[in-house]
Design an enzyme around this catalytic site. Structure first.
Site, PDB file in Angstrom:
ATOM      1  N   GLY A   1       7.691  16.229  -9.868  1.00  0.00           N
ATOM      2  CA  GLY A   1       8.036  15.130  -8.960  1.00  0.00           C
ATOM      3  C   GLY A   1       9.508  14.776  -9.021  1.00  0.00           C
TER       4      GLY A   1
ATOM      5  N   GLY B   1      11.343  13.122  -6.026  1.00  0.00           N
ATOM      6  CA  GLY B   1      10.922  11.777  -5.605  1.00  0.00           C
ATOM      7  C   GLY B   1      11.856  10.697  -6.140  1.00  0.00           C
ATOM      8  N   GLN B   2      11.479   9.451  -5.881  1.00  0.00           N
ATOM      9  CA  GLN B   2      12.298   8.308  -6.315  1.00  0.00           C
ATOM     10  C   GLN B   2      12.503   8.310  -7.839  1.00  0.00           C
TER      11      GLN B   2
ATOM     12  N   ALA C   1       2.979  13.272  -7.501  1.00  0.00           N
ATOM     13  CA  ALA C   1       1.738  12.690  -6.967  1.00  0.00           C
ATOM     14  C   ALA C   1       1.828  12.551  -5.455  1.00  0.00           C
ATOM     15  N   GLN C   2       0.669  12.510  -4.823  1.00  0.00           N
ATOM     16  CA  GLN C   2       0.575  11.965  -3.469  1.00  0.00           C
ATOM     17  C   GLN C   2       0.560  10.458  -3.744  1.00  0.00           C
ATOM     18  N   SER C   3       1.701   9.815  -3.563  1.00  0.00           N
ATOM     19  CA  SER C   3       1.878   8.466  -4.133  1.00  0.00           C
ATOM     20  C   SER C   3       1.689   7.330  -3.129  1.00  0.00           C
TER      21      SER C   3
ATOM     22  N   THR D   1      -0.637   3.869 -13.142  1.00  0.00           N
ATOM     23  CA  THR D   1      -0.217   2.860 -12.165  1.00  0.00           C
ATOM     24  C   THR D   1      -1.048   1.578 -12.213  1.00  0.00           C
TER      25      THR D   1
ATOM     26  N   GLU E   1      -2.162   0.242  -9.720  1.00  0.00           N
ATOM     27  CA  GLU E   1      -3.234   0.393  -8.717  1.00  0.00           C
ATOM     28  C   GLU E   1      -4.587   0.619  -9.395  1.00  0.00           C
TER      29      GLU E   1
ATOM     30  N   TYR F   1      -6.506   6.855  -4.090  1.00  0.00           N
ATOM     31  CA  TYR F   1      -5.335   7.032  -4.965  1.00  0.00           C
ATOM     32  C   TYR F   1      -5.601   6.401  -6.335  1.00  0.00           C
TER      33      TYR F   1
ATOM     34  N   LYS G   1      -5.947   8.245 -10.006  1.00  0.00           N
ATOM     35  CA  LYS G   1      -5.033   7.899 -11.105  1.00  0.00           C
ATOM     36  C   LYS G   1      -5.801   7.453 -12.360  1.00  0.00           C
TER      37      LYS G   1
ATOM     38  N   HIS H   1       7.617  -0.329  -8.447  1.00  0.00           N
ATOM     39  CA  HIS H   1       9.064  -0.317  -8.631  1.00  0.00           C
ATOM     40  C   HIS H   1       9.691   0.424  -7.469  1.00  0.00           C
TER      41      HIS H   1
ATOM     42  N   ARG I   1      13.643   4.638  -2.306  1.00  0.00           N
ATOM     43  CA  ARG I   1      12.222   4.518  -2.014  1.00  0.00           C
ATOM     44  C   ARG I   1      11.926   5.121  -0.635  1.00  0.00           C
TER      45      ARG I   1
HETATM   46  P1  NAP Z   1       7.482   9.670  -4.792  1.00  0.00           P
HETATM   47  O1  NAP Z   1       8.873   9.234  -4.470  1.00  0.00           O
HETATM   48  O2  NAP Z   1       6.478   9.712  -3.702  1.00  0.00           O
HETATM   49  O3  NAP Z   1       7.600  11.128  -5.451  1.00  0.00           O
HETATM   50  C1  NAP Z   1       6.467  11.934  -5.613  1.00  0.00           C
HETATM   51  C2  NAP Z   1       6.903  13.321  -6.068  1.00  0.00           C
HETATM   52  O4  NAP Z   1       5.738  14.127  -6.253  1.00  0.00           O
HETATM   53  C3  NAP Z   1       7.803  14.077  -5.082  1.00  0.00           C
HETATM   54  O5  NAP Z   1       8.806  14.763  -5.810  1.00  0.00           O
HETATM   55  C4  NAP Z   1       6.838  15.077  -4.450  1.00  0.00           C
HETATM   56  O6  NAP Z   1       7.459  16.262  -4.012  1.00  0.00           O
HETATM   57  C5  NAP Z   1       5.951  15.403  -5.657  1.00  0.00           C
HETATM   58  N1  NAP Z   1       4.685  16.012  -5.300  1.00  0.00           N
HETATM   59  C6  NAP Z   1       3.745  15.543  -4.441  1.00  0.00           C
HETATM   60  N2  NAP Z   1       2.708  16.399  -4.375  1.00  0.00           N
HETATM   61  C7  NAP Z   1       2.995  17.430  -5.211  1.00  0.00           C
HETATM   62  C8  NAP Z   1       2.316  18.636  -5.546  1.00  0.00           C
HETATM   63  N3  NAP Z   1       1.144  18.954  -5.037  1.00  0.00           N
HETATM   64  N4  NAP Z   1       2.920  19.461  -6.442  1.00  0.00           N
HETATM   65  C9  NAP Z   1       4.125  19.173  -6.960  1.00  0.00           C
HETATM   66  N5  NAP Z   1       4.818  18.063  -6.649  1.00  0.00           N
HETATM   67  C10 NAP Z   1       4.256  17.198  -5.787  1.00  0.00           C
HETATM   68  O7  NAP Z   1       6.865   8.774  -5.956  1.00  0.00           O
HETATM   69  P2  NAP Z   1       7.610   7.817  -7.026  1.00  0.00           P
HETATM   70  O8  NAP Z   1       7.656   6.450  -6.464  1.00  0.00           O
HETATM   71  O9  NAP Z   1       8.822   8.466  -7.516  1.00  0.00           O
HETATM   72  O10 NAP Z   1       6.489   7.775  -8.171  1.00  0.00           O
HETATM   73  C11 NAP Z   1       6.496   8.704  -9.240  1.00  0.00           C
HETATM   74  C12 NAP Z   1       5.139   8.709  -9.903  1.00  0.00           C
HETATM   75  O11 NAP Z   1       4.840   7.410 -10.410  1.00  0.00           O
HETATM   76  C13 NAP Z   1       3.967   9.067  -8.993  1.00  0.00           C
HETATM   77  O12 NAP Z   1       3.027   9.762  -9.770  1.00  0.00           O
HETATM   78  C14 NAP Z   1       3.403   7.715  -8.579  1.00  0.00           C
HETATM   79  O13 NAP Z   1       2.043   7.843  -8.231  1.00  0.00           O
HETATM   80  C15 NAP Z   1       3.612   6.935  -9.855  1.00  0.00           C
HETATM   81  N6  NAP Z   1       3.791   5.495  -9.727  1.00  0.00           N
HETATM   82  C16 NAP Z   1       4.722   4.994  -8.877  1.00  0.00           C
HETATM   83  C17 NAP Z   1       4.924   3.622  -8.818  1.00  0.00           C
HETATM   84  C18 NAP Z   1       5.954   3.011  -7.893  1.00  0.00           C
HETATM   85  O14 NAP Z   1       5.873   1.811  -7.634  1.00  0.00           O
HETATM   86  N7  NAP Z   1       6.943   3.766  -7.432  1.00  0.00           N
HETATM   87  C19 NAP Z   1       4.166   2.769  -9.640  1.00  0.00           C
HETATM   88  C20 NAP Z   1       3.243   3.327 -10.511  1.00  0.00           C
HETATM   89  C21 NAP Z   1       3.071   4.696 -10.565  1.00  0.00           C
HETATM   90  P3  NAP Z   1       7.943  16.497  -2.482  1.00  0.00           P
HETATM   91  O15 NAP Z   1       9.382  16.081  -2.450  1.00  0.00           O
HETATM   92  O16 NAP Z   1       7.741  17.948  -2.307  1.00  0.00           O
HETATM   93  O17 NAP Z   1       7.061  15.661  -1.602  1.00  0.00           O
HETATM   94  O1  G4F Z   2       4.555  -0.674  -0.598  1.00  0.00           O
HETATM   95  P1  G4F Z   2       3.116  -0.334  -0.613  1.00  0.00           P
HETATM   96  O2  G4F Z   2       2.679   0.745   0.287  1.00  0.00           O
HETATM   97  O3  G4F Z   2       2.766  -0.048  -2.133  1.00  0.00           O
HETATM   98  P2  G4F Z   2       1.389  -0.080  -2.956  1.00  0.00           P
HETATM   99  O4  G4F Z   2       0.225   0.155  -2.098  1.00  0.00           O
HETATM  100  O5  G4F Z   2       1.401  -1.333  -3.777  1.00  0.00           O
HETATM  101  O6  G4F Z   2       1.570   1.194  -3.902  1.00  0.00           O
HETATM  102  C1  G4F Z   2       2.791   1.456  -4.589  1.00  0.00           C
HETATM  103  O7  G4F Z   2       2.742   0.850  -5.855  1.00  0.00           O
HETATM  104  C2  G4F Z   2       1.733   1.377  -6.742  1.00  0.00           C
HETATM  105  C3  G4F Z   2       1.830   0.592  -8.045  1.00  0.00           C
HETATM  106  O8  G4F Z   2       1.045  -0.572  -7.957  1.00  0.00           O
HETATM  107  C4  G4F Z   2       1.991   2.854  -6.945  1.00  0.00           C
HETATM  108  F1  G4F Z   2       1.080   3.367  -7.815  1.00  0.00           F
HETATM  109  C5  G4F Z   2       1.922   3.572  -5.621  1.00  0.00           C
HETATM  110  O9  G4F Z   2       2.234   4.955  -5.822  1.00  0.00           O
HETATM  111  C6  G4F Z   2       2.962   2.971  -4.686  1.00  0.00           C
HETATM  112  O10 G4F Z   2       4.240   3.258  -5.203  1.00  0.00           O
HETATM  113  O11 G4F Z   2       2.265  -1.640  -0.253  1.00  0.00           O
HETATM  114  C7  G4F Z   2       2.440  -2.858  -0.939  1.00  0.00           C
HETATM  115  C8  G4F Z   2       1.619  -3.949  -0.265  1.00  0.00           C
HETATM  116  C9  G4F Z   2       0.161  -3.573   0.032  1.00  0.00           C
HETATM  117  O12 G4F Z   2      -0.670  -4.640  -0.298  1.00  0.00           O
HETATM  118  C10 G4F Z   2       0.134  -3.355   1.540  1.00  0.00           C
HETATM  119  O13 G4F Z   2      -1.118  -3.645   2.154  1.00  0.00           O
HETATM  120  O14 G4F Z   2       2.216  -4.226   1.005  1.00  0.00           O
HETATM  121  C11 G4F Z   2       1.183  -4.365   1.957  1.00  0.00           C
HETATM  122  N1  G4F Z   2       1.728  -4.088   3.286  1.00  0.00           N
HETATM  123  C12 G4F Z   2       1.760  -4.993   4.309  1.00  0.00           C
HETATM  124  N2  G4F Z   2       2.268  -4.420   5.403  1.00  0.00           N
HETATM  125  C13 G4F Z   2       2.231  -2.930   3.728  1.00  0.00           C
HETATM  126  C14 G4F Z   2       2.571  -3.133   5.066  1.00  0.00           C
HETATM  127  N3  G4F Z   2       2.423  -1.752   3.108  1.00  0.00           N
HETATM  128  C15 G4F Z   2       2.998  -0.753   3.818  1.00  0.00           C
HETATM  129  N4  G4F Z   2       3.236   0.410   3.187  1.00  0.00           N
HETATM  130  N5  G4F Z   2       3.322  -0.901   5.138  1.00  0.00           N
HETATM  131  C16 G4F Z   2       3.130  -2.080   5.803  1.00  0.00           C
HETATM  132  O15 G4F Z   2       3.450  -2.196   7.004  1.00  0.00           O
END
Ligand code: NAP
Ligand code: G4F
Length: 340
Positions: A8, A11-12, A80-82, A123, A125, A147, A151, A177, A182
């Site tokens: 990953g 990704g971010q 991840a498919q995040s 996560t 989630e 999702y 997880k 985060h 993002r």
């Molecule tokens: P992100 O920006 O969506 O990055 C996801 C990464 O996973 C990308 O590099 C993507 O590659 C890669 N990926 C997706 N499917 C794959 C596959 N089949 N094989 C190999 N690589 C694959 O997510 P992020 O926000 O950086 O989050 C990083 C991790 O933390 C994820 O596991 C997410 O679920 C978890 N997480 C995130 C948050 C948050 O708030 N950001 C919170 C808790 C946990 P491509 O560039 O090819 O798409």
């Molecule tokens: O920004 P979101 O899509 O993030 P969500 O669903 O909280 O998930 C993110 O955080 C998780 C950690 O808790 C990660 F594991 C996950 O990979 C991802 O990074 O949505 C945040 C909230 C939700 O409640 C959603 O229903 O915002 C609400 N929302 C309201 N309007 C919206 C919208 N979300 C999106 N994406 N788009 C809207 O128009």
């Protein structure tokens, strides 16, 4: 010199973690998916410093290969498919990548280099329909999306490999985060991007789903520090990483407009709620039920006390600063695009 393998990396979080590890003198490997057009995503600016290996979380052979090539001392599984909303449209792909994919990488480590230290991106989630406030490492899980369910599997298989094979395997239960990097489908970046476009006259209105939803939002740069710290301890363990503050989506909207010098006044309720630009009287925020989810995680609030005490981790970037950085970044990007 230590060697790290990041899944990953494009990704971010992968990009901020790669920067951190390079600063610390690590030899950094990253896995990348094959695409029709080569795309380094968020690590374009440091691509010369990274060793890329083509692999996919759903292909165990490719992960064994990645371990053989890198001989990594530390493996950070961030792939991840995040996007939660997409997990209802692609529940099986999400399960394969975010759930079974974790077993695939753990097996690759076990077969090639079982002494490697492993970080799993768990996560908040997983808490879903929250069973207590705030959430800690001991709060029971109740995932509310494909999702979240995938997880939970990834989380438990990590713990299982730690206990079964004595592997150094940790999960970071990270709350939301965000950052300037993002993806634009996530609500925070969707908001700051729309605010900038509205400010420069490229868009009339921002359409959102559930604005009552509450999240514990931090900055990715702070959170990747915690990932690294987890792999530097004597014993592996799981940690909640959060800010212990929660805000509604509506508050995020108000704050983002504030940094673009626009004051929002709310009117109406439910799907008729609108946000009006006080200066112009125009409606700039609307509700569109298309963004509602089949099941919602209404509130998340994490207690990071264990991470603060054991790891010495502290977040540096607070909510105001997070929104300011994201809003100013998008205002700058849109302004520059107009000047080209
Ligand atoms: P992100 O920006 O969506 O990055 C996801 C990464 O996973 C990308 O590099 C993507 O590659 C890669 N990926 C997706 N499917 C794959 C596959 N089949 N094989 C190999 N690589 C694959 O997510 P992020 O926000 O950086 O989050 C990083 C991790 O933390 C994820 O596991 C997410 O679920 C978890 N997480 C995130 C948050 C948050 O708030 N950001 C919170 C808790 C946990 P491509 O560039 O090819 O798409
Ligand atoms: O920004 P979101 O899509 O993030 P969500 O669903 O909280 O998930 C993110 O955080 C998780 C950690 O808790 C990660 F594991 C996950 O990979 C991802 O990074 O949505 C945040 C909230 C939700 O409640 C959603 O229903 O915002 C609400 N929302 C309201 N309007 C919206 C919208 N979300 C999106 N994406 N788009 C809207 O128009």
């Amino acid at each position: 010199m230590k060697t790290a393998l990041i899944t990953g990396i494009t990704g971010q979080d992968g990009s901020y973690l790669a920067e951190l590890l390079l600063e610390k003198g690590y030899n950094v490997y990253g896995i990348m998916r094959r695409k029709s057009v080569v795309d380094y995503g968020n690590v374009e600016h440091i691509k010369e410093k990274i060793n890329f290996i083509y692999a996919d979380m759903t292909d165990p052979i490719s992960l064994i290969n990645a371990m053989k090539i890198s001989q990594a001392d530390e493996v950070y599984n961030l792939a991840a498919q995040s996007f939660v909303a997409t997990s209802w449209e692609q529940p099986l792909a999400t399960a394969d990548i975010d759930g079974i994919g974790v077993t695939n990488i753990l097996e690759a480590i076990r077969i090639v280099k079982p002494t490697a230290r492993f970080y799993q991106a768990s996560t908040s989630e997983m808490f879903g329909l929250v069973q207590e406030m705030p959430q800690t490492e001991n709060t029971p899980f109740y995932p509310r999306s494909p999702y979240g369910v995938a997880k939970v599997y990834g989380h438990w298989i990590t713990k299982n490999y730690r206990e079964s094979y004595n592997m150094y395997a940790c999960s970071g239960i990270l709350f939301n985060h965000e950052s300037e990097r993002r993806g634009k489908e996530f609500v925070t970046r969707k908001i700051t991007n729309a605010v900038a476009r509205i400010k420069f006259g490229l868009q009339d209105c921002l359409e959102l789903g559930n604005m009552d939803s509450k999240r514990d939002w931090g900055h990715s740069q702070d959170y990747v520090q915690a990932m690294w710290l987890m792999l530097q301890q004597e014993n592996p363990d799981d940690y909640v990483i959060a800010t212990n503050e929660t805000r509604t989506v509506r508050e995020f909207v108000e704050k983002a407009f504030y940094y673009a010098d626009i004051e929002i006044e709310w009117s109406g309720t439910g799907i008729d709620e609108v946000g009006i630009d006080k200066g112009t009287g125009k409606t700039v925020v609307k509700v569109n039920p298309k963004f509602f989810r089949p099941a919602e995680v209404e509130v998340l609030l994490g207690n990071p006390q264990k991470a603060e005490t054991v790891l010495g981790w502290r977040r540096q970037i607070d909510f105001n600063n997070l929104v300011k950085r994201m809003a100013e970044n998008d205002l700058g990007l849109i302004k520059n695009s107009l000047n080209k």
